[in-house]
Write a protein that holds these residues in place. Structure first.
Motif, PDB file in Angstrom:
ATOM      1  N   LEU A  97       5.174  21.055  10.470  1.00  0.00           N
ATOM      2  CA  LEU A  97       5.357  19.760   9.820  1.00  0.00           C
ATOM      3  C   LEU A  97       6.348  18.886  10.578  1.00  0.00           C
ATOM      4  N   MET A  98       7.442  19.493  11.034  1.00  0.00           N
ATOM      5  CA  MET A  98       8.499  18.707  11.668  1.00  0.00           C
ATOM      6  C   MET A  98       8.164  18.278  13.092  1.00  0.00           C
ATOM      7  N   HIS A  99       7.182  18.917  13.712  1.00  0.00           N
ATOM      8  CA  HIS A  99       6.885  18.612  15.112  1.00  0.00           C
ATOM      9  C   HIS A  99       5.476  18.079  15.365  1.00  0.00           C
ATOM     10  N   HIS A 100       4.645  18.031  14.337  1.00  0.00           N
ATOM     11  CA  HIS A 100       3.302  17.490  14.552  1.00  0.00           C
ATOM     12  C   HIS A 100       3.417  15.990  14.857  1.00  0.00           C
ATOM     13  N   PRO A 101       2.606  15.476  15.776  1.00  0.00           N
ATOM     14  CA  PRO A 101       2.706  14.063  16.168  1.00  0.00           C
ATOM     15  C   PRO A 101       2.575  13.066  15.017  1.00  0.00           C
ATOM     16  N   THR A 102       1.844  13.423  13.967  1.00  0.00           N
ATOM     17  CA  THR A 102       1.645  12.476  12.862  1.00  0.00           C
ATOM     18  C   THR A 102       2.757  12.518  11.826  1.00  0.00           C
ATOM     19  N   THR A 103       3.628  13.525  11.867  1.00  0.00           N
ATOM     20  CA  THR A 103       4.674  13.659  10.844  1.00  0.00           C
ATOM     21  C   THR A 103       6.092  13.728  11.403  1.00  0.00           C
ATOM     22  N   SER A 104       6.250  13.909  12.695  1.00  0.00           N
ATOM     23  CA  SER A 104       7.581  14.107  13.273  1.00  0.00           C
ATOM     24  C   SER A 104       8.494  12.897  13.072  1.00  0.00           C
ATOM     25  N   ALA A 105       7.915  11.696  12.952  1.00  0.00           N
ATOM     26  CA  ALA A 105       8.725  10.476  12.846  1.00  0.00           C
ATOM     27  C   ALA A 105       9.510  10.376  11.549  1.00  0.00           C
ATOM     28  N   ILE A 106       9.171  11.181  10.541  1.00  0.00           N
ATOM     29  CA  ILE A 106       9.863  11.061   9.257  1.00  0.00           C
ATOM     30  C   ILE A 106      11.183  11.829   9.224  1.00  0.00           C
ATOM     31  N   PHE A 107      11.407  12.657  10.233  1.00  0.00           N
ATOM     32  CA  PHE A 107      12.622  13.482  10.256  1.00  0.00           C
ATOM     33  C   PHE A 107      13.697  12.862  11.151  1.00  0.00           C
ATOM     34  N   PRO A 108      14.988  13.113  10.825  1.00  0.00           N
ATOM     35  CA  PRO A 108      15.508  13.901   9.706  1.00  0.00           C
ATOM     36  C   PRO A 108      15.386  13.152   8.380  1.00  0.00           C
TER      37      PRO A 108
ATOM     38  N   PHE B  33       0.867  -1.175   0.000  1.00  0.00           N
ATOM     39  CA  PHE B  33       0.000   0.000   0.000  1.00  0.00           C
ATOM     40  C   PHE B  33       0.903   1.224   0.000  1.00  0.00           C
ATOM     41  N   PRO B  34       1.119   1.863  -1.159  1.00  0.00           N
ATOM     42  CA  PRO B  34       1.994   3.041  -1.190  1.00  0.00           C
ATOM     43  C   PRO B  34       1.329   4.222  -0.482  1.00  0.00           C
ATOM     44  N   ARG B  35       2.015   4.755   0.530  1.00  0.00           N
ATOM     45  CA  ARG B  35       1.487   5.905   1.276  1.00  0.00           C
ATOM     46  C   ARG B  35       2.511   7.029   1.228  1.00  0.00           C
ATOM     47  N   GLY B  36       2.015   8.257   1.340  1.00  0.00           N
ATOM     48  CA  GLY B  36       2.925   9.391   1.428  1.00  0.00           C
ATOM     49  C   GLY B  36       3.839   9.207   2.621  1.00  0.00           C
ATOM     50  N   ILE B  37       5.092   9.583   2.461  1.00  0.00           N
ATOM     51  CA  ILE B  37       6.050   9.391   3.545  1.00  0.00           C
ATOM     52  C   ILE B  37       5.614  10.162   4.796  1.00  0.00           C
ATOM     53  N   ASN B  38       4.805  11.189   4.602  1.00  0.00           N
ATOM     54  CA  ASN B  38       4.268  11.986   5.711  1.00  0.00           C
ATOM     55  C   ASN B  38       3.069  11.328   6.373  1.00  0.00           C
ATOM     56  N   GLU B  39       2.550  10.258   5.784  1.00  0.00           N
ATOM     57  CA  GLU B  39       1.354   9.597   6.296  1.00  0.00           C
ATOM     58  C   GLU B  39       1.641   8.226   6.916  1.00  0.00           C
ATOM     59  N   ALA B  40       2.595   7.517   6.315  1.00  0.00           N
ATOM     60  CA  ALA B  40       2.734   6.083   6.557  1.00  0.00           C
ATOM     61  C   ALA B  40       2.997   5.709   8.013  1.00  0.00           C
ATOM     62  N   TYR B  41       3.943   6.391   8.657  1.00  0.00           N
ATOM     63  CA  TYR B  41       4.370   5.957   9.993  1.00  0.00           C
ATOM     64  C   TYR B  41       3.255   6.082  11.028  1.00  0.00           C
ATOM     65  N   ALA B  42       2.555   7.205  11.016  1.00  0.00           N
ATOM     66  CA  ALA B  42       1.479   7.395  11.983  1.00  0.00           C
ATOM     67  C   ALA B  42       0.371   6.376  11.773  1.00  0.00           C
ATOM     68  N   GLU B  43       0.088   6.048  10.511  1.00  0.00           N
ATOM     69  CA  GLU B  43      -0.976   5.099  10.222  1.00  0.00           C
ATOM     70  C   GLU B  43      -0.597   3.680  10.636  1.00  0.00           C
ATOM     71  N   VAL B  44       0.633   3.281  10.333  1.00  0.00           N
ATOM     72  CA  VAL B  44       1.068   1.917  10.663  1.00  0.00           C
ATOM     73  C   VAL B  44       1.206   1.734  12.169  1.00  0.00           C
ATOM     74  N   ASN B  45       1.497   2.801  12.884  1.00  0.00           N
ATOM     75  CA  ASN B  45       1.619   2.712  14.340  1.00  0.00           C
ATOM     76  C   ASN B  45       0.278   2.671  15.048  1.00  0.00           C
ATOM     77  N   THR B  46      -0.815   2.732  14.278  1.00  0.00           N
ATOM     78  CA  THR B  46      -2.150   2.616  14.851  1.00  0.00           C
ATOM     79  C   THR B  46      -2.357   1.203  15.401  1.00  0.00           C
ATOM     80  N   GLN B  47      -3.048   1.104  16.518  1.00  0.00           N
ATOM     81  CA  GLN B  47      -3.300  -0.198  17.140  1.00  0.00           C
ATOM     82  C   GLN B  47      -3.994  -1.142  16.157  1.00  0.00           C
ATOM     83  N   GLY B  48      -3.526  -2.379  16.111  1.00  0.00           N
ATOM     84  CA  GLY B  48      -4.110  -3.371  15.222  1.00  0.00           C
ATOM     85  C   GLY B  48      -3.316  -3.603  13.956  1.00  0.00           C
TER      86      GLY B  48
END
Length: 288
Positions: free
Chosen positions: A242-253, A177-192
């Motif tokens: 963008l760099m500090h929001h909980p849903t996108t911070s994991a992609i940095f640096p 499932f190709p996801r935007g790099i800004n989306e993927a980590y927060a979504e995959v870390n969702t429970q389940g």
């Protein structure tokens, strides 16, 4: 009597203030998996707050019914929705007013495969586009991504419901499932989603910014959103958000992706003037 008049006056003032407050109606989240949704809600509120001195206070109201992208744009045209955010295309910019500052700095166009953990060794063997083209990607049936991927020779399973995509991936009814790099980590870390992972050793790259859209008749709101985003971009607050929001911070640096394979794809759905736009990528994604 004096107390009654005072109470009535307070109620009148509260009513006048409430009526003067603009309501901005937006789409609901497509599913509980769509955790990146909160980024756009919070960003919209930041833009509205930052322009309140010039335009007055605003309150966001979320519609109740889940919307497909086609229905969301349709409600925008009917005046039942005020702001809709989505990946851009020539057709969408022809029919609606796009605020052409990417909400995610252009990172939506860096797509990382979300895969089942038990298939890591299989994806680790991929070194060419041709190998990935033999696999099936789950994508939204109405997303520009599906058209882009198919145009570039990829196999796509078009899915109408966002909530079904992760379910289908978990059941291995599609390969990734190709996801935007800004989306993927927060979504995959969702429970389940413990059986899934972001495989960021591979990245599909095509220009696809996420924009705020409004109806063509709603030029005052378009002006407000343009002003707010421009100010936030100029003073650095948009990048900081963008760099500090909980849903996108994991992609940095972003330097962490220097060893990733990046496959460059063509996006035939873009407006003709896209490459001449000043802010089509305001986050630098350096890669060796």
């Amino acid at each position: 009597m004096a107390k009654s008049r005072c109470l009535l006056m307070l109620l009148w003032l509260w009513s006048a203030q409430a009526s003067a407050e603009d309501v901005v109606r937006i789409q609901p989240s497509q599913s509980v998996d769509n955790t990146s949704y909160q980024y756009y809600v919070d960003l919209l509120q930041l833009v509205l707050n930052s322009t309140a001195a010039d335009y007055g206070p605003s309150r966001i109201v979320v519609l109740e019914s889940t919307l497909s992208q086609a229905r969301g744009f349709n409600l925008l045209k009917k005046g039942q929705l005020d702001v809709y955010w989505a990946g851009t295309s020539f057709a969408r910019e022809r029919d609606y007013l796009a605020i052409t500052i990417p909400l995610e700095g252009g990172l939506l166009g860096y797509r990382v495969p979300v895969i089942a953990r038990n298939r890591v060794s299989e994806f680790a063997k991929i070194t060419t586009v041709a190998q990935l083209q033999k696999m099936v990607a789950c994508q939204g049936s109405q997303w520009p991504d599906s058209d882009i991927l198919e145009h570039n020779g990829f196999l796509v399973e078009r899915v109408i419901s966002f909530s079904l995509m992760y379910s289908m991936l978990a059941q291995q009814r599609c390969d990734y499932f190709p996801r935007g790099i800004n989306e993927a980590y927060a979504e995959v870390n969702t429970q389940g989603h413990e059986e899934l992972m972001v495989y960021d050793k591979l990245i599909l790259r095509y220009p696809l910014p996420m924009y705020f859209f409004v109806d063509k008749q709603n030029k005052p709101l378009a002006k407000r959103l343009t002003q707010g985003l421009s100010q936030l971009l100029a003073n650095g607050k948009l990048a900081d958000f963008l760099m500090h929001h909980p849903t996108t911070s994991a992609i940095f640096p972003l330097s962490r992706y220097q060893a990733s394979q990046i496959f460059i794809l063509d996006n035939p759905t873009l407006p003709k003037d896209f490459n001449n736009r000043e802010h089509h990528d305001w986050i630098e994604f350096s890669h060796q």
